[in-house]
Motif scaffolding. Structure first.
Motif, PDB file in Angstrom:
ATOM      1  N   LEU A   1      -3.157  -8.171   8.563  1.00 48.89           N
ATOM      2  CA  LEU A   1      -1.854  -8.621   9.066  1.00 48.89           C
ATOM      3  C   LEU A   1      -0.707  -8.028   8.248  1.00 48.89           C
ATOM      4  CD1 LEU A   1      -2.613 -12.360   9.905  1.00 48.89           C
ATOM      5  CD2 LEU A   1      -1.995 -10.555  11.532  1.00 48.89           C
ATOM      6  N   THR A   2      -0.860  -8.014   6.946  1.00 46.60           N
ATOM      7  CA  THR A   2       0.172  -7.431   6.074  1.00 46.60           C
ATOM      8  C   THR A   2       0.321  -5.936   6.365  1.00 46.60           C
ATOM      9  OG1 THR A   2      -0.288  -9.074   4.374  1.00 46.60           O
ATOM     10  CG2 THR A   2       0.866  -7.070   3.668  1.00 46.60           C
ATOM     11  N   TYR A   3      -0.805  -5.252   6.501  1.00 47.64           N
ATOM     12  CA  TYR A   3      -0.800  -3.821   6.795  1.00 47.64           C
ATOM     13  C   TYR A   3      -0.082  -3.543   8.123  1.00 47.64           C
ATOM     14  CZ  TYR A   3      -2.686   0.891   7.574  1.00 47.64           C
ATOM     15  OH  TYR A   3      -2.832   2.233   7.816  1.00 47.64           O
ATOM     16  N   LEU A   4      -0.368  -4.353   9.134  1.00 53.02           N
ATOM     17  CA  LEU A   4       0.264  -4.167  10.446  1.00 53.02           C
ATOM     18  C   LEU A   4       1.774  -4.408  10.371  1.00 53.02           C
ATOM     19  CD1 LEU A   4      -2.416  -5.833  12.730  1.00 53.02           C
ATOM     20  CD2 LEU A   4      -1.932  -3.379  12.503  1.00 53.02           C
ATOM     21  N   GLU A   5       2.194  -5.376   9.579  1.00 50.63           N
ATOM     22  CA  GLU A   5       3.627  -5.633   9.411  1.00 50.63           C
ATOM     23  C   GLU A   5       4.336  -4.453   8.753  1.00 50.63           C
ATOM     24  OE1 GLU A   5       3.952  -9.264   7.200  1.00 50.63           O
ATOM     25  OE2 GLU A   5       3.228 -10.486   8.874  1.00 50.63           O
ATOM     26  N   GLN A   6       3.647  -3.763   7.879  1.00 52.81           N
ATOM     27  CA  GLN A   6       4.248  -2.666   7.121  1.00 52.81           C
ATOM     28  C   GLN A   6       4.039  -1.292   7.768  1.00 52.81           C
ATOM     29  OE1 GLN A   6       2.318  -3.173   3.329  1.00 52.81           O
ATOM     30  NE2 GLN A   6       3.529  -4.980   2.808  1.00 52.81           N
ATOM     31  N   THR A   7       3.183  -1.214   8.782  1.00 49.12           N
ATOM     32  CA  THR A   7       2.825   0.071   9.377  1.00 49.12           C
ATOM     33  C   THR A   7       2.955  -0.003  10.899  1.00 49.12           C
ATOM     34  OG1 THR A   7       1.180   0.169   7.596  1.00 49.12           O
ATOM     35  CG2 THR A   7       1.095   1.922   9.240  1.00 49.12           C
ATOM     36  N   PRO A   8       4.145   0.248  11.430  1.00 48.73           N
ATOM     37  CA  PRO A   8       4.355   0.127  12.876  1.00 48.73           C
ATOM     38  C   PRO A   8       3.430   1.012  13.719  1.00 48.73           C
ATOM     39  CG  PRO A   8       6.447   0.346  11.729  1.00 48.73           C
ATOM     40  CD  PRO A   8       5.375   0.572  10.714  1.00 48.73           C
ATOM     41  N   LEU A   9       3.099   2.213  13.230  1.00 53.24           N
ATOM     42  CA  LEU A   9       2.208   3.084  13.999  1.00 53.24           C
ATOM     43  C   LEU A   9       0.828   2.442  14.144  1.00 53.24           C
ATOM     44  CD1 LEU A   9       1.624   5.691  15.486  1.00 53.24           C
ATOM     45  CD2 LEU A   9       1.105   6.762  13.281  1.00 53.24           C
ATOM     46  N   ALA A  10       0.322   1.815  13.095  1.00 49.35           N
ATOM     47  CA  ALA A  10      -0.969   1.135  13.164  1.00 49.35           C
ATOM     48  C   ALA A  10      -0.910  -0.046  14.135  1.00 49.35           C
ATOM     49  CB  ALA A  10      -1.395   0.664  11.775  1.00 49.35           C
ATOM     50  N   THR A  11       0.201  -0.760  14.125  1.00 48.94           N
ATOM     51  CA  THR A  11       0.372  -1.883  15.052  1.00 48.94           C
ATOM     52  C   THR A  11       0.322  -1.382  16.493  1.00 48.94           C
ATOM     53  OG1 THR A  11       1.724  -3.024  13.425  1.00 48.94           O
ATOM     54  CG2 THR A  11       1.884  -3.800  15.702  1.00 48.94           C
ATOM     55  N   LYS A  12       0.996  -0.275  16.742  1.00 50.58           N
ATOM     56  CA  LYS A  12       0.988   0.306  18.091  1.00 50.58           C
ATOM     57  C   LYS A  12      -0.425   0.744  18.478  1.00 50.58           C
ATOM     58  CE  LYS A  12       3.103   3.887  20.907  1.00 50.58           C
ATOM     59  NZ  LYS A  12       4.029   5.025  20.944  1.00 50.58           N
ATOM     60  N   GLN A  13      -1.154   1.351  17.561  1.00 49.88           N
ATOM     61  CA  GLN A  13      -2.529   1.781  17.850  1.00 49.88           C
ATOM     62  C   GLN A  13      -3.427   0.586  18.168  1.00 49.88           C
ATOM     63  OE1 GLN A  13      -3.272   3.897  14.218  1.00 49.88           O
ATOM     64  NE2 GLN A  13      -2.673   5.876  15.087  1.00 49.88           N
ATOM     65  N   LEU A  14      -3.244  -0.508  17.436  1.00 55.47           N
ATOM     66  CA  LEU A  14      -4.035  -1.707  17.713  1.00 55.47           C
ATOM     67  C   LEU A  14      -3.675  -2.293  19.082  1.00 55.47           C
ATOM     68  CD1 LEU A  14      -6.192  -3.700  16.779  1.00 55.47           C
ATOM     69  CD2 LEU A  14      -4.374  -5.026  15.679  1.00 55.47           C
ATOM     70  N   LEU A  15      -2.406  -2.277  19.428  1.00 51.97           N
ATOM     71  CA  LEU A  15      -1.991  -2.762  20.749  1.00 51.97           C
ATOM     72  C   LEU A  15      -2.621  -1.923  21.860  1.00 51.97           C
ATOM     73  CD1 LEU A  15       1.773  -3.605  20.116  1.00 51.97           C
ATOM     74  CD2 LEU A  15      -0.087  -5.219  20.588  1.00 51.97           C
TER      75      LEU A  15
ATOM     76  N   MET B   1     -16.012   6.798  15.466  1.00 51.37           N
ATOM     77  CA  MET B   1     -15.148   5.668  15.149  1.00 51.37           C
ATOM     78  C   MET B   1     -13.704   6.052  15.486  1.00 51.37           C
ATOM     79  SD  MET B   1     -14.577   3.662  11.514  1.00 51.37           S
ATOM     80  CE  MET B   1     -16.285   3.302  11.314  1.00 51.37           C
ATOM     81  N   ASN B   2     -13.008   5.147  16.076  1.00 54.17           N
ATOM     82  CA  ASN B   2     -11.608   5.297  16.458  1.00 54.17           C
ATOM     83  C   ASN B   2     -10.733   5.609  15.237  1.00 54.17           C
ATOM     84  OD1 ASN B   2      -8.884   3.990  16.690  1.00 54.17           O
ATOM     85  ND2 ASN B   2      -9.548   3.700  18.800  1.00 54.17           N
ATOM     86  N   TYR B   3      -9.690   6.418  15.453  1.00 54.18           N
ATOM     87  CA  TYR B   3      -8.768   6.808  14.376  1.00 54.18           C
ATOM     88  C   TYR B   3      -8.163   5.586  13.679  1.00 54.18           C
ATOM     89  CZ  TYR B   3      -4.641   8.582  12.009  1.00 54.18           C
ATOM     90  OH  TYR B   3      -3.695   8.851  11.054  1.00 54.18           O
ATOM     91  N   PHE B   4      -7.810   4.568  14.455  1.00 52.51           N
ATOM     92  CA  PHE B   4      -7.225   3.352  13.886  1.00 52.51           C
ATOM     93  C   PHE B   4      -8.165   2.741  12.849  1.00 52.51           C
ATOM     94  CE2 PHE B   4      -7.055  -1.313  13.942  1.00 52.51           C
ATOM     95  CZ  PHE B   4      -5.775  -1.523  13.466  1.00 52.51           C
ATOM     96  N   PHE B   5      -9.436   2.601  13.208  1.00 50.40           N
ATOM     97  CA  PHE B   5     -10.392   1.979  12.293  1.00 50.40           C
ATOM     98  C   PHE B   5     -10.637   2.852  11.066  1.00 50.40           C
ATOM     99  CE2 PHE B   5     -11.505   0.057  16.425  1.00 50.40           C
ATOM    100  CZ  PHE B   5     -11.139  -1.239  16.109  1.00 50.40           C
ATOM    101  N   LYS B   6     -10.761   4.149  11.269  1.00 52.09           N
ATOM    102  CA  LYS B   6     -10.938   5.048  10.116  1.00 52.09           C
ATOM    103  C   LYS B   6      -9.780   4.870   9.134  1.00 52.09           C
ATOM    104  CE  LYS B   6     -13.471   8.746  12.388  1.00 52.09           C
ATOM    105  NZ  LYS B   6     -13.431  10.107  12.890  1.00 52.09           N
ATOM    106  N   THR B   7      -8.569   4.771   9.678  1.00 48.74           N
ATOM    107  CA  THR B   7      -7.384   4.633   8.835  1.00 48.74           C
ATOM    108  C   THR B   7      -7.380   3.311   8.083  1.00 48.74           C
ATOM    109  OG1 THR B   7      -6.117   5.991  10.383  1.00 48.74           O
ATOM    110  CG2 THR B   7      -4.855   4.665   8.838  1.00 48.74           C
ATOM    111  N   ILE B   8      -7.585   2.209   8.780  1.00 50.67           N
ATOM    112  CA  ILE B   8      -7.509   0.914   8.082  1.00 50.67           C
ATOM    113  C   ILE B   8      -8.652   0.744   7.096  1.00 50.67           C
ATOM    114  CG2 ILE B   8      -6.143  -0.285   9.839  1.00 50.67           C
ATOM    115  CD1 ILE B   8      -8.742  -1.765  10.617  1.00 50.67           C
ATOM    116  N   PHE B   9      -9.835   1.271   7.417  1.00 51.27           N
ATOM    117  CA  PHE B   9     -10.947   1.138   6.480  1.00 51.27           C
ATOM    118  C   PHE B   9     -10.737   2.001   5.245  1.00 51.27           C
ATOM    119  CE2 PHE B   9     -13.709  -0.072  10.311  1.00 51.27           C
ATOM    120  CZ  PHE B   9     -13.407  -1.412  10.144  1.00 51.27           C
ATOM    121  N   THR B  10      -9.965   3.069   5.395  1.00 52.84           N
ATOM    122  CA  THR B  10      -9.628   3.912   4.248  1.00 52.84           C
ATOM    123  C   THR B  10      -8.491   3.283   3.446  1.00 52.84           C
ATOM    124  OG1 THR B  10     -10.296   5.900   5.433  1.00 52.84           O
ATOM    125  CG2 THR B  10      -8.847   6.213   3.544  1.00 52.84           C
ATOM    126  N   ASP B  11      -7.455   2.809   4.154  1.00 54.82           N
ATOM    127  CA  ASP B  11      -6.264   2.274   3.491  1.00 54.82           C
ATOM    128  C   ASP B  11      -6.466   0.884   2.895  1.00 54.82           C
ATOM    129  OD1 ASP B  11      -5.043   4.599   4.240  1.00 54.82           O
ATOM    130  OD2 ASP B  11      -3.765   3.713   5.774  1.00 54.82           O
TER     131      ASP B  11
END
Length: 194
Positions: free
Chosen positions: A97-111, A1-11
Motif C-alpha cells: 500500500l505504501t509503495y502504491l501511494e508513492q509510485t503512481p505508475l505501479a498503481t496504474k499497472q495494478l489497476l 511473470m508480469n512486469y508489475f510483479f517483477k518490479t514489486i518483488f524486486t523493490d
C-alpha cells in the motif's frame, strides 16, 4: 511473470513459501497481513456460508494474485487452501500500500491487472451460461485465443474444464469430437482453432 510483479518483488522485501496439498494459507476472517501471488500450483478460495457450509468461490492458478480485494480490507473474506503443492511469493500488505501511494505508475499497472481480471470473470460467467458443452468450449477458446488463433494453457485441461463449469470427462470428449471434425488441432496444452 508480469512486469508489475517483477518490479514489486524486486523493490519490496518479498518472501517465498511452499504449501503442501491441504495446507491453509489463511482462514476466512483472519487479519490481512500479507498479499500473495502464486508462482506454481493451485489454491481453492473457500467461503463459509451463514449456515456454516463451505462453498468454493474460485480456484486460483499460477500467475494470479490471491484474494485481491484483501488489499483494501482488514480481514480475508475467504479461506485459501492448497489444492496441490503450491509455491507462493508474498509481501506485507502495508508495504505494498505504501509503495502504491508513492509510485503512481505501479498503481496504474495494478489497476490494469484488476480490470483485466474483472473482464475475464465476466466473460467466464457468460460462457458458463451457454448450455451446449461444445458451444461453451468453442466460446471459451475464442475468448482465450491469441492473434494466431491459438490457446496455450498454463493450467491442466482438467482445471480448464472446472473453470468453465464442465466435468473433465465431458471436456475431453468434446475436445476429441472437435479434433475429429477438424475444428481444432491439439498439441499438449496448445489448442489451435481451424
Amino acid at each position: 511473470m508480469n512486469y508489475f510483479f517483477k518490479t514489486i518483488f524486486t523493490d519490496l522485501n518479498s518472501a517465498r513459501l511452499t504449501l503442501k496439498k491441504g495446507d491453509i494459507l489463511f482462514h476466512q476472517s483472519d487479519d490481512v497481513v500479507n498479499m500473495y501471488f502464486i508462482e506454481t500450483g493451485r489454491l481453492k478460495l473457500q467461503r463459509e456460508t451463514m449456515e456454516g457450509f463451505p462453498v468454493i468461490q474460485d480456484v486460483a492458478y499460477r500467475g494470479e494474485i490471491i484474494a485481491e480485494a484483501s488489499l483494501f480490507s482488514d480481514n480475508y473474506h475467504c479461506s485459501a487452501i492448497a489444492d496441490m503443492e503450491t509455491d507462493i511469493r508474498y509481501l506485507r500488505r502495508i508495504d505494498l500500500l505504501t509503495y502504491l501511494e508513492q509510485t503512481p505508475l505501479a498503481t496504474k499497472q495494478l489497476l490494469v491487472i484488476y480490470a483485466e481480471q474483472i473482464v475475464g470473470l465476466r466473460a467466464i460467467n457468460e460462457i458458463k451460461n451457454i448450455r451446449s458443452a461444445k458451444e461453451r468450449i468453442l466460446a471459451f477458446l475464442k475468448h482465450e485465443m491469441n492473434e494466431k488463433g491459438e490457446v496455450e494453457f498454463c493450467i491442466s485441461l482438467k482445471d480448464v474444464a472446472y473453470r468453465i463449469g464442465l466435468s473433465h470427462e465431458t471436456f475431453y470428449r468434446v475436445l476429441s469430437d472437435l479434433e475429429k471434425a477438424n475444428s481444432i488441432v491439439r498439441e499438449g496444452h496448445l489448442i489451435k482453432l481451424l
